[in-house]
Design an enzyme around this catalytic site. Structure first.
Site, mmCIF file in Angstrom:
data_model
loop_
_atom_site.group_PDB
_atom_site.id
_atom_site.type_symbol
_atom_site.label_atom_id
_atom_site.label_comp_id
_atom_site.label_asym_id
_atom_site.label_seq_id
_atom_site.Cartn_x
_atom_site.Cartn_y
_atom_site.Cartn_z
ATOM 1 N N SER A 122 50.061 64.673 24.915
ATOM 2 C CA SER A 122 49.069 64.591 24.075
ATOM 3 C C SER A 122 48.480 65.469 23.016
ATOM 4 C CB SER A 122 47.689 63.780 25.196
ATOM 5 O OG SER A 122 46.685 63.946 24.293
ATOM 6 N N ASP A 164 44.720 62.742 17.803
ATOM 7 C CA ASP A 164 45.657 64.323 19.046
ATOM 8 C C ASP A 164 47.127 63.371 18.366
ATOM 9 O OD1 ASP A 164 45.809 61.647 20.316
ATOM 10 O OD2 ASP A 164 45.497 62.517 22.287
ATOM 11 N N ASN A 184 35.470 62.979 23.581
ATOM 12 C CA ASN A 184 36.723 63.584 23.570
ATOM 13 C C ASN A 184 37.010 62.864 22.272
ATOM 14 O OD1 ASN A 184 37.725 61.676 25.324
ATOM 15 N ND2 ASN A 184 38.365 63.855 26.385
ATOM 16 N N SER A 220 38.116 71.388 36.543
ATOM 17 C CA SER A 220 39.093 70.475 35.003
ATOM 18 C C SER A 220 40.090 69.006 36.400
ATOM 19 C CB SER A 220 39.990 71.634 34.716
ATOM 20 O OG SER A 220 40.824 70.502 34.232
ATOM 21 N N THR A 272 42.817 68.549 34.708
ATOM 22 C CA THR A 272 44.472 68.190 33.776
ATOM 23 C C THR A 272 44.293 70.367 33.681
ATOM 24 O OG1 THR A 272 42.839 68.948 31.380
ATOM 25 C CG2 THR A 272 43.283 67.210 32.693
ATOM 26 N N ARG A 313 34.960 73.445 34.242
ATOM 27 C CA ARG A 313 33.703 73.458 32.919
ATOM 28 C C ARG A 313 32.776 73.299 32.815
ATOM 29 N NH1 ARG A 313 38.639 72.561 29.771
ATOM 30 N NH2 ARG A 313 40.432 70.704 30.730
#
Ligand code: 16G
Ligand code: MG
Length: 536
Positions: free
Chosen positions: A68, A284, A380, A505, A507, A512
């Site tokens: 991604s 993206d 996002n 997070s 990922t 965060r």
């Protein structure tokens, strides 16, 4: 395992040994890490995808090789279930278990255990369609995947280099082929034809749209956007930028949807390209996220993120449902996450039901399925709209009683074709946004003025153990470490309209911290508090 050739599985597995020092995890976006470490994972994903297909009586399962918006040296892989949706939760854990078996013997044992506990009939056929993005590491990773598929004798279809949403589309199109629910022809051409035709019907008879500039993040979106441009012709002129898919190192570098969202600024490469007032957007690296933006007369950058898209689209659909005379029969709702700007939540809440769920596409998608028409977007830029099966039938059978109702009904039916309902799709979302802008005769600035974003900051903090952070209430409050939520509450109280939350997070190995307030400096202040020593 009588129907499997253990010898071939064993020898192919030996050719893709697991690196002993690494532990893999099938997370929110599948497996994702340095591309050079993923060979064994791809082989094993081939085996898992084939088993998943056997478990589902030979329905086609998808595999997408992509990382991604991550840097070019990263790569990743995720499995797509037969309806074109994310892999079922319990199989995420199977994937993690199988990917971490230290040796071939352990792996064979884990495969055997999965077959037994999940009652998989290995004599069933296995069908898998797969694709990759433009990352150089994708070529050898796909070869490892193919070894896994052939070890199980799967019928494999290579969809080549394409976007994540197109792969999701293909999975659904293949599995619905020849049925009354056919999703479209199971080819890229089928996808472009479906979207292009719906778009032309939706904007037909309206003044031609000004050219839209698309930042393709130097990724696979450049290929898909250029095909789409051909199908659209003059109905929507596209100006494609950042289309260098074979220049090393440029993928997602200082461009793309994630860059724009995190930096809240124009990709530098577009500085002398974008004229004040012109609409532009960024995809993206696998074209499933979208950020719109424009420069005002003074050259100031304005971002139109996933929340702004949700507001634009949800309000439009609500109006169409009303104009069609169906407001008592079809309920429209919106799903967001805690990252949605407070101003967007307020705007939407005044118009329709809004639900907040945990981060990650699958949570939003499932929540959106509970509405007749469910609009979901992450701030996002990942999102789509789902029309329930019963809503689709209702629209197909409805007899409008006035010409205005009939027009609105036709628009709704075309939207069903225009929108990729399997997953967020930047290109389908571009067409959706452009449709609404054309219908409303909105400029970027007018769209932007639907509501004014509250200033916000999102920062990441490296901690000793992110698993020590546990949340509740759709990630909006911490239940552990003990005492931390109280400290956040105390801080937030000092700021007008303040809101802040902390979550681990899914990922990256960080937590965060999000903060928003009415005044810019206060949002910045609220996000810069330091975590107590015991969190580090
Ligand atoms: C993944 C998710 C995305 C989410 C992001 C959050 C999918 C396909 N993608 O990219 O929805 O917003 O993770 O990342 O589910 P974080 O957990 O690191 O904040
Ligand atoms: Mg993506």
């Amino acid at each position: 395992m009588s129907h499997l050739s253990i010898d071939s599985l064993r020898s192919l597995s030996d050719a893709h040994p697991k690196p002993s020092h690494l532990r893999f995890q099938y997370g929110t976006a599948g497996f994702r890490t340095l591309g050079s470490t993923l060979d064994s994972v791809l082989f094993r994903v081939g085996v898992i995808a084939a088993l998943r297909s056997k478990k589902l009586d030979g329905l086609t399962v998808g595999v997408m090789v992509t990382a991604s918006h991550n840097p070019e040296h990263d790569n990743g892989v995720k499995i797509v279930d037969p309806r074109g949706e994310m892999l079922e939760g319990s199989w995420e854990s199977h994937a993690t278990t199988l990917s971490n078996a230290p040796t071939t013997d352990d792996f064979l044992e884990a495969v055997d255990a999965l077959i037994r506990t999940s009652k998989i009939d290995v004599s069933k056929p296995a069908r898998v369609v797969y694709a990759r993005d433009t990352r150089p590491s994708g070529i050898t990773l796909v070869a490892a995947l193919e070894d896994g598929l052939s070890a199980l004798g799967a019928e494999a279809r290579n969809a080549g280099v394409t976007t994540t949403p197109i792969l999701h589309y293909l999975v659904k199109a293949i599995n619905t082929k020849g049925t009354p629910d056919s999703y479209g022809d199971d080819s890229e051409e089928g996808y472009f034809h479906k979207l292009g035709t719906a778009f032309k019907s939706l904007v037909g008879g309206r003044p031609p749209l000004e050219p839209l500039l698309i930042d393709c993040a130097n990724g696979v979106g450049a290929l898909a956007a250029s095909s789409l441009a051909e199908y659209l012709g003059s109905s929507l002129p596209l100006v494609l930028e950042n289309t260098s898919i074979s220049t090393p190192g440029v993928l997602n570098h200082a461009c793309g949807a994630d860059y724009v969202k995190t930096m809240q600024r124009l990709p530098p490469s577009l500085a002398d390209r974008l004229k004040p007032g012109q609409r532009a957007c960024s995809l993206d690296g696998d074209a499933d996220r979208l950020m719109y933006y424009y420069l005002d007369e003074r050259g100031t950058f304005h971002m139109l993120d996933g929340d702004k898209i949700a507001a634009l689209v949800a309000a439009f659909i609500v109006d169409l449902v009303k104009s069609a005379g169906l407001e008592n029969d079809i309920k429209v709702g919106v799903v967001q996450t805690a990252y949605a700007n407070g101003a967007s939540t307020r705007y939407l809440f005044e118009r329709l039901p809004v639900k907040c769920v945990a981060t990650g596409v699958k949570h939003l998608h499932h929540a959106a399925e509970h509405y007749n028409i469910g609009v979901y977007f992450e701030a996002n830029g990942h999102g789509t709209v789902l029309f329930s099966q019963s809503t689709q039938s209702k629209l197909a059978q409805y007899q409008p009683s006035t010409p205005a109702q009939s027009t609105a009904l036709t628009h709704l039916i075309n939207l069903i074709q225009l929108i990729n309902q399997t997953v967020g799709d930047a290109l389908s979302d571009v067409l959706l946004v452009e449709t609404v802008l054309a219908h409303k005769s909105y400029t970027g600035e007018e769209w932007d003025s639907l509501y004014v974003d509250l200033p916000n900051r999102l920062v990441k903090v490296v901690v000793g153990d992110r698993n020590a952070f546990r949340t509740e209430n759709a990630e909006r409050r911490l239940v552990s470490p003990p005492g931390l939520q109280a400290k956040i509450d105390e801080l937030v109280r000092r700021y007008d309209g303040g809101r802040s939350f902390v979550r681990p997070s899914g990922t990256e190995d960080v937590v965060r911290v999000y903060a928003e307030a009415v005044v810019r400096s206060q949002a910045d202040g609220a996000s810069s508090f330091s975590l107590p020593a015991y969190c580090n």
